[in-house]
Design a protein around this motif. Structure first.
Motif, short mmCIF file in Angstrom:
data_model
loop_
_atom_site.label_atom_id
_atom_site.label_comp_id
_atom_site.label_asym_id
_atom_site.label_seq_id
_atom_site.Cartn_x
_atom_site.Cartn_y
_atom_site.Cartn_z
N SER A 1 -4.57 38.46 16.75
CA SER A 1 -5.38 37.71 15.79
C SER A 1 -4.71 37.66 14.43
O SER A 1 -4.70 36.62 13.76
CB SER A 1 -6.76 38.34 15.69
N LYS A 2 -4.14 38.79 14.01
CA LYS A 2 -3.45 38.84 12.73
C LYS A 2 -2.19 37.99 12.75
O LYS A 2 -1.83 37.34 11.76
CB LYS A 2 -3.12 40.29 12.39
N ARG B 1 -10.68 37.05 16.19
CA ARG B 1 -10.41 37.94 17.32
C ARG B 1 -11.21 37.52 18.55
O ARG B 1 -10.74 37.66 19.67
CB ARG B 1 -10.74 39.38 16.92
N ARG B 2 -12.43 37.01 18.34
CA ARG B 2 -13.22 36.57 19.48
C ARG B 2 -12.60 35.34 20.15
O ARG B 2 -12.64 35.21 21.38
CB ARG B 2 -14.65 36.27 19.02
N THR B 3 -12.05 34.46 19.32
CA THR B 3 -11.38 33.27 19.88
C THR B 3 -10.16 33.68 20.70
O THR B 3 -9.91 33.16 21.79
CB THR B 3 -10.96 32.32 18.76
N LEU C 1 -7.56 34.44 26.00
CA LEU C 1 -6.60 35.32 26.68
C LEU C 1 -7.26 36.15 27.76
O LEU C 1 -6.58 36.91 28.44
CB LEU C 1 -5.93 36.25 25.67
N SER C 2 -8.55 36.04 27.94
CA SER C 2 -9.22 36.80 28.99
C SER C 2 -8.85 36.22 30.35
O SER C 2 -8.50 35.04 30.48
CB SER C 2 -10.73 36.76 28.79
N THR C 3 -8.94 37.03 31.36
CA THR C 3 -8.57 36.60 32.71
C THR C 3 -9.51 35.55 33.25
O THR C 3 -9.16 34.77 34.14
CB THR C 3 -8.56 37.80 33.66
N GLU C 4 -10.73 35.51 32.74
CA GLU C 4 -11.67 34.52 33.22
C GLU C 4 -11.47 33.15 32.59
O GLU C 4 -11.99 32.15 33.08
CB GLU C 4 -13.12 34.97 32.93
N ALA C 5 -10.74 33.09 31.50
CA ALA C 5 -10.57 31.82 30.80
C ALA C 5 -9.62 30.92 31.58
O ALA C 5 -8.68 31.38 32.21
CB ALA C 5 -10.01 32.06 29.39
#
Length: 475
Positions: free
Chosen positions: A29-30, A36-38, A43-47
């Motif tokens: 995020s930085k 950070r939520r975006t 980047l989550s495996t479900e996305a």
């Protein structure tokens, strides 16, 4: 939040680092400047791995290919491996589609796997597959080159190439070896192959070699053929079939023959000349014809008989292929070609004139670009030079040009004697002597006072005094 596609591609680079634990969501995020939520969402495996599409007023943005999407899907259901260029060509010709090829190509990237899944074909099964085809006797040959490397380097030949032609119906082979892949050699091998088969096929299949294709074009566009290839095929009455780029499976019969010749003719043998390699290939052909082919299940030689009988007859005279170039004439009446110089007649050319060179393997013919008053264009014919830096000239081409061996000099101590032309009288010789500077300088000129001319004209100088006697004499 909906990411811009460019930002999404930038974020996607961190997916591997995030999954391996090398970077945390806070660090990513930085680094990216995103929430950070975006970052965690994409980047989550479900996305989903595909980038989000841009929306206008919350509605999906329409694509140019969407209006013909049902037609494209129907074409894919009939032939899942149908090429994008063919689909675009049919859409333009039959349905008036105005979009470009790239729009259709982008739609096919997601449509082909989807239609394949509907048909029960897994995406992995599409890789490496191609449509099988069969031909009738005499219908087709396939042509290809093979690079055999430095098999004759020990005798001073840096590289050897193998020319292959295979009859598609019977798989009857022809092979010969050369030291060049130029235009003349390429079609000279064709002549030898046609004599070997005893006729000419209806079609010859090529890849996009520069001896057949003049230049490369985008997918879906007509392929411009080399003028000599068109002339050669017209003389022997066969059609040229050019494959798409990077599609060797379109001529798999001859591709396989290249490997067979290397295994059965060249492997484990040493040669000292091209002639020995050709002789080994000729001796191997009867062995090959005696084999039962694994695909059509017949003896190649028996099937080749039907193939040869269906071939078209050879023409009465062979076509001599010429490599054509345009060159300028130098002031010395020499034309440069292939690092050598060739002369042209001085009386028929001018400096910087453009001439056409027609070169075969043994001759170089120079033609003017416009016919003369007799309708002729041929200026000169020379044997083709071997190597580089040679000057091939005909001394008669320089007739009428100044020669460098008849110039004379003198110190001036000995007066030059005038040369008298035949038929001139004695009274004309002094006039001829005036043309020579040395003779003219030695001519004695008579000297008289000016008063002599006054007496002859009846006048007096202006400096003399006027008297009645002088005036009466003047009157």
């Amino acid at each position: 939040m909906v990411l811009d596609p460019h930002r999404w591609l930038e974020l996607r680079r961190f997916r591997g680092l995030y999954e391996s634990g090398a970077m945390s969501l806070r660090e990513i995020s930085k680094e990216t400047g995103l929430n950070r939520r975006t970052v965690g969402k994409y980047l989550s495996t479900e996305a989903p791995l595909a980038p989000p599409r841009r929306t206008v007023n919350g509605k999906p943005r329409s694509r140019v290919a969407d209006e013909v999407a049902p037609l494209i899907d129907a074409m894919l259901r009939s032939e899942i491996l149908l090429k994008g260029a063919v689909i675009h060509e049919r859409l333009v010709a039959e349905y008036g589609f105005t979009g470009n090829y790239q729009r259709v190509k982008m739609y096919l990237q997601e449509a082909r796997p989807r239609v394949a899944d509907e048909l029960g074909i897994s995406p992995g099964e599409l890789a490496g597959l191609h449509r099988r085809f069969e031909v009738i006797p005499g219908a087709q040959v396939q042509v290809d080159w093979g690079d055999e490397g430095r098999v004759l380097a020990h005798v001073g030949i840096p590289r050897v190439y193998s020319f292959h032609m295979t009859l598609s119906y019977s798989r009857d082979p022809f092979c010969c070896f050369t030291t060049s892949q130029d235009l003349e050699t390429f079609f000279d091998c064709h002549r030898r192959a046609f004599v070997h088969f005893g006729g000419v096929p209806m079609t010859a299949v090529y890849d996009r070699t520069k001896t057949v294709v003049r230049r490369h074009v985008a997918p879906g566009e007509a392929v411009p053929l080399h003028p000599e290839a068109v002339a050669f095929s017209g003389h022997y009455d066969f059609d040229i079939d050019v494959l798409a780029a990077y599609r060797p499976t379109g001529k798999g019969r001859v591709e396989r023959q290249v490997l067979i010749v290397r295994d059965h003719v060249l492997a484990g043998r040493a040669f000292s000349s091209i002639e020995e390699m050709d002789a080994a290939s000729t001796a191997w052909v009867p062995l090959r014809r005696a084999k039962i082919h694994g695909t059509h299940g017949e003896v190649i030689g028996h099937r080749a008989v039907r193939d040869h009988m269906a071939l078209r007859p050879l023409p009465q005279s062979p076509y001599m292929v010429c490599d054509r170039h345009l060159r300028h004439v130098g002031k010395d009446c020499l034309v440069a070609f292939d690092a050598n110089l060739y002369s042209v007649p001085a009386r028929r050319v001018r400096p910087r004139q453009l001439v056409e060179i027609r070169a075969t393997k043994s001759q170089v013919m120079l033609h003017s670009t416009a016919p003369d008053r007799h309708g002729q264009t041929l200026l000169a014919t020379h044997p083709r030079a071997v190597g580089r830096g040679a000057v091939i000239k005909d001394e008669g081409h320089w007739d009428g040009l100044p020669r460098g061996d008849n110039r004379r000099v003198t110190t001036g101590d000995v007066p030059a004697q005038p040369r008298h032309r035949e038929g001139l009288g004695d009274e004309a010789r002094p006039l001829m002597a005036l043309l020579n500077r040395a003779s003219a300088a030695r001519i004695e000129v008579g000297r008289r006072p000016l008063s002599v001319y006054d007496e002859l004209t009846g006048t007096r100088p202006f400096t003399s005094k006027s008297t009645p006697e002088n005036l009466s004499r003047a009157s």
